[in-house]
Design a protein around this motif. Sequence first.
Motif, mmCIF file in Angstrom:
data_model
loop_
_atom_site.group_PDB
_atom_site.id
_atom_site.type_symbol
_atom_site.label_atom_id
_atom_site.label_comp_id
_atom_site.label_asym_id
_atom_site.label_seq_id
_atom_site.Cartn_x
_atom_site.Cartn_y
_atom_site.Cartn_z
ATOM 1 N N UNK A 81 -23.232 -1.535 29.610
ATOM 2 C CA UNK A 81 -21.900 -2.139 29.517
ATOM 3 C C UNK A 81 -21.287 -2.231 30.909
ATOM 4 N N UNK A 82 -22.038 -2.724 31.878
ATOM 5 C CA UNK A 82 -21.607 -2.759 33.274
ATOM 6 C C UNK A 82 -20.997 -4.082 33.705
ATOM 7 N N UNK A 83 -21.158 -5.130 32.931
ATOM 8 C CA UNK A 83 -20.733 -6.448 33.355
ATOM 9 C C UNK A 83 -19.243 -6.626 33.025
ATOM 10 N N UNK A 84 -18.386 -6.269 33.976
ATOM 11 C CA UNK A 84 -16.934 -6.317 33.780
ATOM 12 C C UNK A 84 -16.482 -7.774 33.724
ATOM 13 N N UNK A 85 -15.744 -8.120 32.663
ATOM 14 C CA UNK A 85 -15.209 -9.477 32.551
ATOM 15 C C UNK A 85 -13.705 -9.515 32.771
ATOM 16 N N UNK A 86 -13.037 -8.363 32.694
ATOM 17 C CA UNK A 86 -11.597 -8.358 32.906
ATOM 18 C C UNK A 86 -10.934 -7.090 32.436
ATOM 19 N N UNK A 87 -9.614 -7.186 32.212
ATOM 20 C CA UNK A 87 -8.780 -6.052 31.822
ATOM 21 C C UNK A 87 -8.082 -6.386 30.506
ATOM 22 N N UNK A 88 -8.165 -5.468 29.537
ATOM 23 C CA UNK A 88 -7.528 -5.663 28.234
ATOM 24 C C UNK A 88 -6.015 -5.716 28.380
ATOM 25 N N UNK A 89 -5.398 -6.708 27.751
ATOM 26 C CA UNK A 89 -3.939 -6.861 27.817
ATOM 27 C C UNK A 89 -3.219 -5.951 26.836
ATOM 28 N N UNK A 90 -3.855 -5.609 25.733
ATOM 29 C CA UNK A 90 -3.217 -4.785 24.705
ATOM 30 C C UNK A 90 -4.253 -3.869 24.075
ATOM 31 N N UNK A 91 -3.789 -2.832 23.414
ATOM 32 C CA UNK A 91 -4.684 -1.926 22.694
ATOM 33 C C UNK A 91 -5.039 -2.555 21.352
ATOM 34 N N UNK A 92 -6.324 -2.574 21.051
ATOM 35 C CA UNK A 92 -6.826 -3.191 19.818
ATOM 36 C C UNK A 92 -7.907 -2.293 19.228
ATOM 37 N N UNK A 93 -7.961 -2.219 17.896
ATOM 38 C CA UNK A 93 -9.032 -1.482 17.218
ATOM 39 C C UNK A 93 -9.732 -2.404 16.245
ATOM 40 N N UNK A 94 -10.937 -2.826 16.612
ATOM 41 C CA UNK A 94 -11.745 -3.649 15.727
ATOM 42 C C UNK A 94 -12.885 -2.814 15.167
ATOM 43 N N UNK A 95 -13.537 -3.327 14.156
ATOM 44 C CA UNK A 95 -14.713 -2.669 13.587
ATOM 45 C C UNK A 95 -15.807 -3.713 13.415
ATOM 46 N N UNK A 96 -17.017 -3.260 13.108
ATOM 47 C CA UNK A 96 -18.130 -4.184 12.902
ATOM 48 C C UNK A 96 -17.832 -5.106 11.725
ATOM 49 N N UNK A 97 -17.212 -4.569 10.675
ATOM 50 C CA UNK A 97 -16.917 -5.387 9.499
ATOM 51 C C UNK A 97 -15.610 -6.160 9.630
ATOM 52 N N UNK A 98 -14.780 -5.768 10.595
ATOM 53 C CA UNK A 98 -13.506 -6.452 10.806
ATOM 54 C C UNK A 98 -13.204 -6.552 12.305
ATOM 55 N N UNK A 99 -13.954 -7.409 13.020
ATOM 56 C CA UNK A 99 -13.699 -7.554 14.457
ATOM 57 C C UNK A 99 -12.303 -8.132 14.690
ATOM 58 N N UNK A 100 -11.710 -7.765 15.819
ATOM 59 C CA UNK A 100 -10.362 -8.223 16.160
ATOM 60 C C UNK A 100 -10.395 -9.038 17.438
ATOM 61 N N UNK A 101 -9.438 -9.971 17.559
ATOM 62 C CA UNK A 101 -9.283 -10.724 18.796
ATOM 63 C C UNK A 101 -8.571 -9.852 19.818
ATOM 64 N N UNK A 102 -8.971 -9.986 21.083
ATOM 65 C CA UNK A 102 -8.327 -9.247 22.154
ATOM 66 C C UNK A 102 -8.124 -10.171 23.356
ATOM 67 N N UNK A 103 -6.906 -10.147 23.895
ATOM 68 C CA UNK A 103 -6.596 -10.937 25.087
ATOM 69 C C UNK A 103 -7.048 -10.155 26.314
ATOM 70 N N UNK A 104 -7.769 -10.827 27.200
ATOM 71 C CA UNK A 104 -8.316 -10.185 28.390
ATOM 72 C C UNK A 104 -7.910 -10.995 29.621
ATOM 73 N N UNK A 105 -7.325 -10.316 30.598
ATOM 74 C CA UNK A 105 -7.017 -10.958 31.877
ATOM 75 C C UNK A 105 -8.325 -11.042 32.648
ATOM 76 N N UNK A 106 -8.758 -12.267 32.975
ATOM 77 C CA UNK A 106 -10.018 -12.400 33.704
ATOM 78 C C UNK A 106 -9.805 -12.810 35.154
ATOM 79 N N UNK A 107 -8.593 -13.266 35.471
ATOM 80 C CA UNK A 107 -8.271 -13.606 36.854
ATOM 81 C C UNK A 107 -6.765 -13.505 37.031
ATOM 82 N N UNK A 108 -6.355 -13.000 38.175
ATOM 83 C CA UNK A 108 -4.932 -12.875 38.455
ATOM 84 C C UNK A 108 -4.466 -11.438 38.320
#
Length: 167
Positions: A81-108
């Motif tokens: 899990x080394x390939x950093x794509x960004x920083x999570x904007x909010x705390x989110x809890x998803x599961x395998x059976x119920x994945x959740x959307x998460x906003x990620x800052x990827x630039x700026x």
Amino acid sequence: MATSTLVQYLENTGTSASGATVFLGRLVSARGQEETFMCETAITAGSLVAVDASKMGTDPSGGSTALFVTTADFNAAGTVQKVVVGVAKASISGTVTSPKEIAVVIKGVAVLVPVIAATPIGSPLCLDILGAPGSAQIAIQALTEGHVFGYALTSTAAAGTVTAYLV
């Protein structure tokens, strides 16, 4: 000629056809970019997130890997899990059976980025190679060359959080 789908507003309000003032989007010239990913785990706001490489086992095309993120962890057992794509904007809890959307800052500008030690303004940041999942450390050329994801815009005298500019 290269094209871009990034629209940059010099104003963040406009006038609708009926004459009403409407909000057009982000702050004036924020120059930031956010993307929506999916997650199947708990991710804390400010944590570094990485593509979920465990998806490559069931989807060799890489489509699911590019869609799902997890807390970045340099020393993850089994999957990488080394390939950093960004920083999570909010705390989110998803599961395998119920994945959740998460906003990620990827630039700026990204806020609440956890760092493992004192960090001066302007320090190049990389994923913590010492083992703190989702955390950053100052990039050390001999150990972390090539892994810089951003630079500290604020400082901290000890372990804590900083605001960073992601590149």
